[in-house]
Design an enzyme around this catalytic site. Structure first.
Site, mmCIF file in Angstrom:
data_model
loop_
_atom_site.group_PDB
_atom_site.id
_atom_site.type_symbol
_atom_site.label_atom_id
_atom_site.label_comp_id
_atom_site.label_asym_id
_atom_site.label_seq_id
_atom_site.Cartn_x
_atom_site.Cartn_y
_atom_site.Cartn_z
ATOM 1 C CD GLU A 218 1.799 -7.485 4.551
ATOM 2 O OE1 GLU A 218 1.123 -6.702 3.864
ATOM 3 O OE2 GLU A 218 1.306 -8.203 5.439
ATOM 4 C CE LYS B 255 -0.078 -7.389 8.395
ATOM 5 N NZ LYS B 255 -0.675 -8.137 7.332
ATOM 6 C CD1 TRP C 297 -16.040 -3.891 11.061
ATOM 7 C CD2 TRP C 297 -16.835 -3.256 9.063
ATOM 8 N NE1 TRP C 297 -15.088 -3.109 10.457
ATOM 9 C CE2 TRP C 297 -15.542 -2.703 9.229
ATOM 10 C CE3 TRP C 297 -17.508 -2.982 7.882
ATOM 11 C CZ2 TRP C 297 -14.929 -1.911 8.272
ATOM 12 C CZ3 TRP C 297 -16.897 -2.191 6.916
ATOM 13 C CH2 TRP C 297 -15.623 -1.670 7.126
ATOM 14 C CB CYS D 240 -22.111 -8.464 9.399
ATOM 15 S SG CYS D 240 -22.318 -6.689 9.331
ATOM 16 C CG HIS E 161 12.489 12.319 -5.066
ATOM 17 N ND1 HIS E 161 13.142 13.231 -5.872
ATOM 18 C CD2 HIS E 161 13.067 11.128 -5.316
ATOM 19 C CE1 HIS E 161 14.053 12.614 -6.596
ATOM 20 N NE2 HIS E 161 14.037 11.325 -6.271
ATOM 21 C CD GLU F 219 -3.585 -4.893 8.760
ATOM 22 O OE1 GLU F 219 -2.613 -5.659 8.696
ATOM 23 O OE2 GLU F 219 -4.707 -5.195 8.347
ATOM 24 C CE LYS G 293 -7.999 -13.234 8.228
ATOM 25 N NZ LYS G 293 -6.608 -12.734 8.206
ATOM 26 C CG ASN H 16 -22.324 -10.769 6.106
ATOM 27 O OD1 ASN H 16 -21.861 -9.631 6.075
ATOM 28 N ND2 ASN H 16 -21.668 -11.824 5.655
ATOM 29 N N GLY H 17 -24.159 -8.159 4.774
ATOM 30 C CA GLY H 17 -24.184 -7.662 3.400
ATOM 31 C C GLY H 17 -24.762 -6.262 3.349
ATOM 32 N NE ARG I 155 -17.951 -12.938 8.976
ATOM 33 C CZ ARG I 155 -17.986 -13.538 7.803
ATOM 34 N NH1 ARG I 155 -17.324 -14.656 7.625
ATOM 35 N NH2 ARG I 155 -18.692 -13.047 6.808
HETATM 36 O O1 M6R Z 1 -9.115 -11.541 2.054
HETATM 37 P P1 M6R Z 1 -8.293 -10.621 1.217
HETATM 38 O O2 M6R Z 1 -6.899 -11.084 1.016
HETATM 39 O O3 M6R Z 1 -8.946 -10.237 -0.069
HETATM 40 O O4 M6R Z 1 -8.201 -9.286 2.088
HETATM 41 C C1 M6R Z 1 -7.609 -8.142 1.596
HETATM 42 C C2 M6R Z 1 -7.359 -7.147 2.697
HETATM 43 O O5 M6R Z 1 -8.559 -6.735 3.264
HETATM 44 C C3 M6R Z 1 -6.470 -7.746 3.788
HETATM 45 O O6 M6R Z 1 -5.258 -8.194 3.271
HETATM 46 C C4 M6R Z 1 -6.193 -6.719 4.882
HETATM 47 O O7 M6R Z 1 -5.372 -5.696 4.377
HETATM 48 C C5 M6R Z 1 -5.592 -7.417 6.086
HETATM 49 N N1 M6R Z 1 -6.144 -6.855 7.275
HETATM 50 C C6 M6R Z 1 -4.123 -7.350 6.131
HETATM 51 O O8 M6R Z 1 -3.563 -7.749 7.319
#
Ligand code: M6R
Length: 611
Positions: free
Chosen positions: A483, A487, A75, A2, A506, A490, A606, A101-102, A27
């Site tokens: 990674e 990506k 969110w 949020c 395996h 996501e 984010k 927010n929270g 965010r």
């Molecule tokens: O802000 P942070 O690096 O702690 O965030 C961790 C993950 O939430 C963040 O890396 C997430 O996996 C991203 N969407 C990756 O692209």
């Protein structure tokens, strides 16, 4: 997660709030809303989905001309994304309205008590409980801020609140605990928001609220109060966020802009930490003796930061000869940790607001570990628990998919590993000198990759219809495979899984057929290369389509792999820095080809401020 924004002053409040919410879009959110205070009455507008839907609601109400208001992007945590659950939430008597927010962790108990007193609730949220609690406190409190303070004493969890009350039409209350909240002063009025970009353009000076502090904003200024109601002064800092940082700068997406910023980020980190052939880290507060005495390093992080940590483990163990454990922060907090002195705990987080990482760092601190934080936001909550901080200085990352912050984290781990090695004297001087020299060449090599992205684009076009993807590698590049797959998942929503290549046989090999692309990251110069070639042969024998990311110039690769994405030659240990770029681009081009919302992928936030 949020985001909140509030304004009180003489300008068109609705527009300021909407534009502020736009800057917080990164965010991640699934509904949005505004409450505007005009002539002592509240107008609440809400919409499910993107901010454009809220804009349509605003366009139906063009006569609104408020001088105070609060806005929110939500969110969903408690209750589905719906109009009823979208913020702002209003008290039963319609006099108090709030955005949040929270998470109020004890909202169920509070709701039961309030329900017993006759209050009614029309949403599933914890936030509605907060506004009704304040309504209840107003019955006994001498003032609106006092009611907020009384209510805060009853809340457990995290909150950044912006609150308006009809009987106080010249006051906007901002209050927080365990969630970021900033307040700022501008020519046309006072503002509050979850993050700096929302203030840019309206505010010249700002301050971060600390936990359990309140700011009472009026059109003329702001007054700070602590939890007891005592007034105090807070120094304001100059807001220096450039418009360039907030713009796409000619790129189609923030993600592509941020990918292209990587060479400059690496260059500036090298300039900062590499001084006359030595690594200098003045903000790492461990003496040479304490570094010598370290028995273990633990690294906690989530998502992309966890992958950077995995590279960090490999490099530190390889060079500095200290055992390193890497663990998802969300797991670290829920298991027993045997007593062990002389531990360095490294918390890695782009945002510095990731709840799991914050909890893990707090736990490690209680155990007496020295806490080193690697973050892109030196103004974040995580930094408050740090004994040492290494700022990534990658600049504001707006795309939800982390790219440049990952590269900055990798670079920071290389520098840290070199620093630990230098202090512990675990490698010959010339080994370190050679690695430093190789690192200095990386920015130019990254630029080479970015200067010609046609082969990656072609590859993306070719494989965009794939339902699934497998990424494999060995050694330090297992993290690159993880990674790359993250990506792709996501932002394209294609199912992509990554494995150490040796694991393929395996189990995952059962998935291979002519529809399955298998991407291998293979760098010459170690036994991993030949082993990866064998693993690729095994995949080929099952008719998988093979893609290589490699610095090898071996012509035979063309007969084994359907597509070869070439990267410049670097020592294998440094190759995660270069090999990752084609993978970022591949995900980007595929997602774009599929028409995905690249910068704001569905369901993602984010900064993930809930555990
Ligand atoms: O802000 P942070 O690096 O702690 O965030 C961790 C993950 O939430 C963040 O890396 C997430 O996996 C991203 N969407 C990756 O692209």
């Amino acid at each position: 997660m949020c985001g909140v924004v509030g304004f009180i002053g003489s300008e068109n409040t609705a527009e300021i709030l909407f534009n502020g919410l736009k800057t917080l879009e990164y965010r991640g959110y699934d509904s949005a809303g505004l409450a505007l205070c005009q002539n002592n009455s509240f107008h609440i507008l809400k919409a499910v989905g993107k901010l454009e839907n809220l804009l349509r609601e605003m366009q139906k109400n063009t006569s609104l001309d408020a001088t105070m208001g609060i806005g929110h992007i939500r969110w969903a945590t408690h209750g589905a994304p719906s109009l009823a659950n979208a913020h702002p939430h209003i008290s039963n008597d319609g006099k108090t309205v709030l955005v949040h927010n929270g998470i109020i962790e004890n909202y169920k108990e509070l709701k039961a008590d309030l329900s017993a007193k006759g209050y009614r609730f029309s949403s599933d949220t914890d936030t509605e409980v907060a506004v009704v609690q304040i309504e209840d406190e107003l019955k006994s409190a001498a003032s609106f801020p006092q009611a907020v303070r009384q209510a805060m004493q009853k809340f457990r969890g995290a909150f950044a609140f912006l609150i308006m009350n009809k009987d106080n039409p010249q006051m906007l209350v901002a209050a927080k605990r365990n969630a970021p909240l900033l307040v700022g002063r501008g020519e046309k009025g006072m503002m509050a928001a979850s993050d700096v970009p929302a203030l840019a353009g309206h505010v010249s000076k700002f301050a971060y609220l600390d936990d359990d502090e309140l700011a009472l904003l009026s059109p003329q200024g702001m007054v700070f109060q602590n939890a007891q109601g005592s007034v105090f002064t807070k120094p304001l800092q100059v807001l220096s966020l450039s418009q360039e940082a907030l713009s796409k700068n000619g790129f189609d997406h923030f993600m592509l802009k941020e990918i292209n910023e990587q060479p400059a980020i690496v260059r500036s980190l090298l300039q900062r930490f590499l001084v006359q052939g030595k690594i200098v880290m003045p903000s790492f507060n461990l003496s040479a003796q304490e570094i010598e005495n370290l028995t273990k390093i633990e690294i906690v992080a989530c998502g992309t930061s966890l992958h950077a940590a995995t590279v960090g483990k490999y490099v530190i163990e390889e060079l500095a000869d200290i055992p390193v454990e890497v663990e998802a922060a969300s797991e670290y907090i829920y298991r027993k940790h045997p007593k062990n002195n002389n531990i360095l705990l490294i918390g890695v987080s782009q945002s510095g607001e990731t709840a799991d990482t914050i909890s893990a760092v707090k736990l490690a601190k209680q155990r007496g570990a020295h806490v080193l934080v690697l973050t892109n936001r030196e103004d974040s909550s995580l930094v408050r628990f740090a004994d040492s901080v290494l700022g990534l200085n990658a600049g504001l990352e707006i795309s939800v998919a982390a790219t440049k912050s990952y590269t900055a984290q990798l670079m920071m781990f290389y520098l840290l590993a070199l620093y630990l090695t230098q202090e512990r004297k675990t490698q010959q001087h010339d080994v370190l000198q050679k690695l430093q020299k190789n690192l200095m060449a990386v920015p130019v090599q990254m630029e080479e990759i970015l200067a010609d992205t046609k082969s990656v684009q072609r590859c993306a076009e070719k494989y965009a219809k794939a339902q699934d993807f497998i990424y494999v590698s060995r050694g330090v590049n297992v993290a690159t495979a993880l990674e790359g797959a993250l990506k792709l998942k996501e932002i394209s929503y294609i199912n992509a899984n990554a494995y150490p290549a040796g694991e393929l046989k395996h189990g995952p090999i059962a998935l291979l057929d002519e529809k399955m692309p298998v991407l291998s990251v293979l760098m010459p110069g170690s036994p991993n290369y030949d082993k990866l070639l064998s693993n690729s042969q095994e995949a080929k024998a099952r008719h998988a389509r093979l893609i290589a990311v490699t610095s090898a110039r071996d012509k035979n690769l063309k007969s084994l792999f359907d597509d070869v994405l070439q990267v410049p030659e670097v020592p294998e240990i440094l190759s995660p820095l270069t090999a990752n770029i084609p993978l970022q681009l591949l995900a980007y081009f595929m997602a774009n080809k599929l028409g995905r919302d690249v910068d704001k992928p569905r369901n993602l936030a984010k900064s993930v401020t809930v555990e």
